[in-house]
Design an enzyme around this catalytic site. Structure first.
Site, PDB file in Angstrom:
ATOM      1  N   ASP A  35      55.380   8.091  61.018  1.00  0.00           N
ATOM      2  CA  ASP A  35      54.621   7.175  61.882  1.00  0.00           C
ATOM      3  C   ASP A  35      53.552   6.475  61.431  1.00  0.00           C
ATOM      4  OD1 ASP A  35      54.569   5.279  64.323  1.00  0.00           O
ATOM      5  OD2 ASP A  35      53.220   6.757  64.959  1.00  0.00           O
ATOM      6  N   SER A  36      53.184   5.379  61.590  1.00  0.00           N
ATOM      7  CA  SER A  36      51.887   4.620  61.441  1.00  0.00           C
ATOM      8  C   SER A  36      50.844   5.535  61.758  1.00  0.00           C
ATOM      9  CB  SER A  36      51.875   3.479  61.928  1.00  0.00           C
ATOM     10  OG  SER A  36      51.749   3.264  63.366  1.00  0.00           O
TER      11      SER A  36
ATOM     12  N   CYS B 264      58.830   5.258  64.155  1.00  0.00           N
ATOM     13  CA  CYS B 264      57.876   4.161  64.246  1.00  0.00           C
ATOM     14  C   CYS B 264      59.110   2.798  64.325  1.00  0.00           C
ATOM     15  CB  CYS B 264      56.943   3.998  63.126  1.00  0.00           C
ATOM     16  SG  CYS B 264      56.107   2.525  62.952  1.00  0.00           S
TER      17      CYS B 264
ATOM     18  N   GLU C  20      45.455   5.676  69.332  1.00  0.00           N
ATOM     19  CA  GLU C  20      44.791   6.421  67.944  1.00  0.00           C
ATOM     20  C   GLU C  20      43.679   7.174  68.263  1.00  0.00           C
ATOM     21  OE1 GLU C  20      46.140   6.683  64.452  1.00  0.00           O
ATOM     22  OE2 GLU C  20      47.922   6.595  65.728  1.00  0.00           O
TER      23      GLU C  20
ATOM     24  N   CYS D   7      57.655   0.820  71.033  1.00  0.00           N
ATOM     25  CA  CYS D   7      56.725   1.636  70.408  1.00  0.00           C
ATOM     26  C   CYS D   7      56.324   3.126  70.686  1.00  0.00           C
ATOM     27  CB  CYS D   7      55.246   0.733  70.199  1.00  0.00           C
ATOM     28  SG  CYS D   7      54.152   1.452  69.296  1.00  0.00           S
TER      29      CYS D   7
ATOM     30  N   HIS E 139      54.053   4.840  70.044  1.00  0.00           N
ATOM     31  CA  HIS E 139      52.993   5.354  70.729  1.00  0.00           C
ATOM     32  C   HIS E 139      52.688   5.353  72.357  1.00  0.00           C
ATOM     33  CE1 HIS E 139      51.245   4.836  66.610  1.00  0.00           C
ATOM     34  NE2 HIS E 139      50.025   5.249  66.857  1.00  0.00           N
TER      35      HIS E 139
END
Ligand code: DGL
Length: 252
Positions: free
Chosen positions: A6-7, A69, A147, A175, A177
Protein backbone atom coordinates in the site's frame (compact mmCIF):
# COMPACT_ATOMS: atom_id res chain seq x y z
CA UNK A 1 4.59 -16.00 0.81
CA UNK A 2 2.06 -13.28 0.11
CA UNK A 3 3.33 -9.74 -0.49
CA UNK A 4 0.99 -6.91 0.50
CA UNK A 5 1.56 -3.38 -0.72
CA UNK A 6 0.00 0.00 0.00
CA UNK A 7 1.03 3.64 -0.24
CA UNK A 8 1.10 3.47 3.55
CA UNK A 9 -0.56 1.84 6.52
CA UNK A 10 -4.02 1.50 4.91
CA UNK A 11 -3.33 -1.89 3.36
CA UNK A 12 -3.30 -3.30 6.88
CA UNK A 13 -7.11 -3.22 6.64
CA UNK A 14 -6.75 -5.81 3.87
CA UNK A 15 -3.97 -7.71 5.64
CA UNK A 16 -6.33 -8.04 8.64
CA UNK A 17 -8.80 -9.95 6.44
CA UNK A 18 -6.02 -12.00 4.82
CA UNK A 19 -4.68 -13.25 8.17
CA UNK A 20 -8.20 -13.96 9.37
CA UNK A 21 -8.73 -16.22 6.33
CA UNK A 22 -5.21 -17.64 6.01
CA UNK A 23 -3.40 -17.36 9.35
CA UNK A 24 -0.75 -19.97 8.46
CA UNK A 25 0.40 -18.08 5.39
CA UNK A 26 3.69 -16.10 5.38
CA UNK A 27 3.24 -12.35 4.77
CA UNK A 28 5.55 -9.52 3.85
CA UNK A 29 4.01 -6.04 3.91
CA UNK A 30 5.43 -2.86 2.41
CA UNK A 31 4.08 0.58 3.36
CA UNK A 32 5.40 3.26 1.01
CA UNK A 33 4.75 5.86 3.67
CA UNK A 34 7.63 8.17 2.65
CA UNK A 35 5.81 8.71 -0.68
CA UNK A 36 2.26 8.74 0.67
CA UNK A 37 -0.31 9.99 -0.28
CA UNK A 38 -0.59 8.72 -3.85
CA UNK A 39 -4.08 10.19 -4.23
CA UNK A 40 -3.17 13.12 -6.46
CA UNK A 41 0.24 12.10 -7.85
CA UNK A 42 0.74 11.34 -11.55
CA UNK A 43 0.03 7.82 -12.84
CA UNK A 44 3.68 7.59 -14.01
CA UNK A 45 4.91 8.36 -10.51
CA UNK A 46 2.64 5.70 -8.98
CA UNK A 47 3.72 3.10 -11.55
CA UNK A 48 7.36 3.86 -10.64
CA UNK A 49 6.66 3.39 -6.94
CA UNK A 50 4.61 0.21 -7.53
CA UNK A 51 7.49 -1.16 -9.57
CA UNK A 52 10.09 -0.43 -6.87
CA UNK A 53 7.90 -1.92 -4.13
CA UNK A 54 7.12 -5.02 -6.21
CA UNK A 55 10.83 -5.66 -6.76
CA UNK A 56 11.38 -5.49 -3.02
CA UNK A 57 8.47 -7.85 -2.30
CA UNK A 58 9.77 -10.39 -4.83
CA UNK A 59 13.28 -10.09 -3.41
CA UNK A 60 11.83 -10.87 0.03
CA UNK A 61 10.21 -14.01 -1.34
CA UNK A 62 6.64 -13.05 -2.28
CA UNK A 63 5.06 -15.41 -4.78
CA UNK A 64 1.82 -13.43 -5.06
CA UNK A 65 1.21 -9.72 -4.50
CA UNK A 66 -1.92 -8.06 -3.11
CA UNK A 67 -2.02 -4.43 -4.22
CA UNK A 68 -3.93 -3.33 -1.11
CA UNK A 69 -4.35 0.21 -2.40
CA UNK A 70 -7.19 1.36 -4.64
CA UNK A 71 -5.09 4.19 -6.05
CA UNK A 72 -2.11 1.99 -6.95
CA UNK A 73 -4.46 -0.65 -8.39
CA UNK A 74 -6.06 2.00 -10.61
CA UNK A 75 -2.73 3.35 -11.86
CA UNK A 76 -0.43 0.36 -11.93
CA UNK A 77 -2.03 -3.09 -11.87
CA UNK A 78 -2.04 -3.54 -15.68
CA UNK A 79 1.63 -2.55 -15.78
CA UNK A 80 2.50 -4.95 -12.94
CA UNK A 81 0.63 -7.86 -14.50
CA UNK A 82 2.37 -7.26 -17.82
CA UNK A 83 5.80 -6.94 -16.20
CA UNK A 84 6.03 -9.75 -13.63
CA UNK A 85 5.22 -13.45 -13.58
CA UNK A 86 3.56 -13.65 -10.14
CA UNK A 87 -0.20 -13.17 -9.70
CA UNK A 88 -1.38 -9.70 -8.61
CA UNK A 89 -4.64 -9.22 -6.74
CA UNK A 90 -5.96 -5.66 -6.78
CA UNK A 91 -8.68 -3.71 -5.00
CA UNK A 92 -12.15 -3.78 -6.54
CA UNK A 93 -14.28 -0.66 -6.18
CA UNK A 94 -17.22 -2.20 -4.30
CA UNK A 95 -19.86 -0.45 -6.37
CA UNK A 96 -21.73 -3.65 -7.26
CA UNK A 97 -22.56 -4.79 -3.69
CA UNK A 98 -23.32 -1.18 -2.78
CA UNK A 99 -25.75 -0.76 -5.67
CA UNK A 100 -27.46 -4.03 -4.74
CA UNK A 101 -27.76 -3.00 -1.08
CA UNK A 102 -29.13 0.49 -1.70
CA UNK A 103 -32.83 1.09 -1.15
CA UNK A 104 -32.71 4.84 -1.86
CA UNK A 105 -30.89 4.29 -5.17
CA UNK A 106 -28.14 6.66 -4.03
CA UNK A 107 -24.69 5.34 -3.18
CA UNK A 108 -21.75 7.33 -1.84
CA UNK A 109 -18.20 6.34 -2.75
CA UNK A 110 -15.39 7.80 -0.66
CA UNK A 111 -12.02 7.46 -2.43
CA UNK A 112 -8.99 9.37 -3.70
CA UNK A 113 -9.04 11.61 -6.78
CA UNK A 114 -6.85 9.14 -8.72
CA UNK A 115 -9.13 6.19 -7.96
CA UNK A 116 -12.08 8.08 -9.48
CA UNK A 117 -10.01 8.90 -12.58
CA UNK A 118 -9.08 5.25 -13.22
CA UNK A 119 -10.80 3.19 -15.93
CA UNK A 120 -11.37 0.32 -13.46
CA UNK A 121 -13.66 2.53 -11.38
CA UNK A 122 -15.42 4.09 -14.38
CA UNK A 123 -16.04 0.68 -15.97
CA UNK A 124 -17.38 -0.73 -12.68
CA UNK A 125 -19.84 2.13 -12.31
CA UNK A 126 -21.00 1.75 -15.92
CA UNK A 127 -21.46 -1.99 -15.51
CA UNK A 128 -23.07 -2.24 -12.08
CA UNK A 129 -24.61 1.10 -11.20
CA UNK A 130 -26.88 1.95 -14.09
CA UNK A 131 -30.02 3.49 -12.65
CA UNK A 132 -28.17 4.31 -9.41
CA UNK A 133 -26.96 7.77 -8.45
CA UNK A 134 -23.31 7.51 -7.41
CA UNK A 135 -21.91 10.37 -5.35
CA UNK A 136 -18.13 10.49 -5.73
CA UNK A 137 -16.53 12.07 -2.71
CA UNK A 138 -12.78 12.68 -2.64
CA UNK A 139 -11.64 12.09 0.93
CA UNK A 140 -9.01 14.81 0.83
CA UNK A 141 -6.93 14.84 4.03
CA UNK A 142 -8.14 11.49 5.38
CA UNK A 143 -5.14 9.40 4.27
CA UNK A 144 -2.69 11.89 5.78
CA UNK A 145 -4.53 11.74 9.12
CA UNK A 146 -4.58 7.92 9.22
CA UNK A 147 -0.85 7.91 8.42
CA UNK A 148 -0.35 10.01 11.55
CA UNK A 149 -2.58 7.72 13.61
CA UNK A 150 -5.23 10.43 13.91
CA UNK A 151 -9.00 10.42 13.45
CA UNK A 152 -9.99 13.61 11.56
CA UNK A 153 -13.48 13.97 13.04
CA UNK A 154 -14.35 17.27 11.32
CA UNK A 155 -13.40 16.05 7.84
CA UNK A 156 -15.21 12.74 8.28
CA UNK A 157 -18.33 14.59 9.45
CA UNK A 158 -18.20 16.91 6.44
CA UNK A 159 -17.78 14.18 3.79
CA UNK A 160 -20.36 11.87 5.36
CA UNK A 161 -22.90 14.69 5.80
CA UNK A 162 -22.49 15.66 2.14
CA UNK A 163 -23.17 12.10 0.93
CA UNK A 164 -26.00 11.34 3.35
CA UNK A 165 -27.48 14.79 2.68
CA UNK A 166 -27.82 13.82 -0.98
CA UNK A 167 -29.66 10.64 -0.04
CA UNK A 168 -26.92 8.00 0.14
CA UNK A 169 -27.94 4.98 2.22
CA UNK A 170 -24.75 3.05 1.43
CA UNK A 171 -21.18 4.35 1.67
CA UNK A 172 -18.32 2.51 -0.04
CA UNK A 173 -14.89 2.70 1.59
CA UNK A 174 -12.97 3.17 -1.67
CA UNK A 175 -9.55 3.57 -0.07
CA UNK A 176 -7.88 1.03 2.19
CA UNK A 177 -7.00 3.68 4.76
CA UNK A 178 -10.68 4.41 5.44
CA UNK A 179 -11.62 1.22 7.34
CA UNK A 180 -9.48 2.68 10.14
CA UNK A 181 -12.06 5.49 10.24
CA UNK A 182 -15.04 3.17 9.90
CA UNK A 183 -16.35 3.65 13.45
CA UNK A 184 -16.30 7.43 13.01
CA UNK A 185 -17.85 7.23 9.52
CA UNK A 186 -20.56 4.96 10.85
CA UNK A 187 -21.21 7.19 13.87
CA UNK A 188 -21.61 10.25 11.60
CA UNK A 189 -23.77 8.40 9.06
CA UNK A 190 -26.12 6.87 11.59
CA UNK A 191 -27.55 3.36 11.86
CA UNK A 192 -29.61 3.48 8.67
CA UNK A 193 -26.55 3.87 6.42
CA UNK A 194 -24.64 0.75 5.46
CA UNK A 195 -20.85 0.89 5.12
CA UNK A 196 -19.24 -1.37 2.50
CA UNK A 197 -15.60 -2.36 2.96
CA UNK A 198 -14.22 -4.36 0.01
CA UNK A 199 -11.32 -5.84 2.02
CA UNK A 200 -13.01 -9.18 2.93
CA UNK A 201 -13.88 -9.79 -0.73
CA UNK A 202 -10.30 -9.03 -1.79
CA UNK A 203 -8.97 -11.46 0.84
CA UNK A 204 -11.38 -14.14 -0.41
CA UNK A 205 -10.25 -13.50 -3.99
CA UNK A 206 -6.61 -13.85 -2.86
CA UNK A 207 -7.42 -17.22 -1.33
CA UNK A 208 -9.03 -18.34 -4.60
CA UNK A 209 -5.97 -17.20 -6.57
CA UNK A 210 -3.67 -19.10 -4.19
CA UNK A 211 -6.00 -22.06 -4.63
CA UNK A 212 -5.89 -23.02 -0.95
CA UNK A 213 -2.09 -23.21 -1.11
CA UNK A 214 -0.51 -22.04 2.16
CA UNK A 215 3.21 -21.62 1.71
CA UNK A 216 4.68 -21.10 5.11
CA UNK A 217 4.70 -21.15 8.82
CA UNK A 218 2.89 -17.93 9.62
CA UNK A 219 5.84 -15.51 9.46
CA UNK A 220 5.12 -11.77 9.25
CA UNK A 221 7.48 -8.97 8.25
CA UNK A 222 6.63 -5.30 7.78
CA UNK A 223 8.71 -2.72 5.93
CA UNK A 224 8.07 0.98 5.62
CA UNK A 225 9.86 3.55 3.49
CA UNK A 226 9.03 5.98 6.30
CA UNK A 227 8.61 5.84 10.05
CA UNK A 228 7.26 2.55 11.41
CA UNK A 229 5.51 3.83 14.58
CA UNK A 230 1.93 4.00 13.25
CA UNK A 231 2.41 0.87 11.12
CA UNK A 232 3.54 -0.97 14.23
CA UNK A 233 0.71 0.32 16.37
CA UNK A 234 -2.03 -0.55 13.82
CA UNK A 235 -0.54 -3.95 12.90
CA UNK A 236 -0.08 -4.90 16.55
CA UNK A 237 -3.70 -3.92 17.14
CA UNK A 238 -4.61 -6.59 14.57
CA UNK A 239 -2.07 -9.20 15.72
CA UNK A 240 -0.84 -8.64 19.29
CA UNK A 241 1.83 -11.33 18.91
CA UNK A 242 3.92 -9.08 16.60
CA UNK A 243 7.16 -7.77 18.06
CA UNK A 244 9.16 -4.57 17.30
CA UNK A 245 11.71 -6.72 15.39
CA UNK A 246 9.01 -7.48 12.80
CA UNK A 247 9.10 -3.83 11.63
CA UNK A 248 11.86 -2.16 9.66
CA UNK A 249 12.40 1.07 7.77
CA UNK A 250 13.79 0.49 4.30
CA UNK A 251 14.92 2.90 1.62
CA UNK A 252 13.79 2.15 -1.95
N1 DGL B 1 -4.71 3.27 0.65
C1 DGL B 1 -4.69 4.03 -0.59
C2 DGL B 1 -5.92 3.69 -1.41
O1 DGL B 1 -6.53 2.66 -1.18
C3 DGL B 1 -4.43 5.47 -0.28
C4 DGL B 1 -4.01 6.27 -1.45
C5 DGL B 1 -3.17 7.45 -1.16
O2 DGL B 1 -2.01 7.25 -0.80
O3 DGL B 1 -3.65 8.57 -1.35
O4 DGL B 1 -6.30 4.37 -2.31
Amino acid sequence: MVGVYDSGVGGLSVWKELVALMPGQDYVYVADSAHCPYGEKSPEYIVGRADAVTRLLLEKGADAVVVACNTATAAAISYLRASYQVPFIGMEPAVKPAALASVSGVVGVLATANTFKGSLYRDTVMKYASGITVIEKVGRGLVEAVEKGEIPRGLVRRYVDEMVGEGADVIVLGCTHYPFLEDEISRCAGPSVRIVNPAPAVAAQTMRVLDGHVSGTGTRKFYSTGDTAVLRSLATGIDPSLSPADFETISI
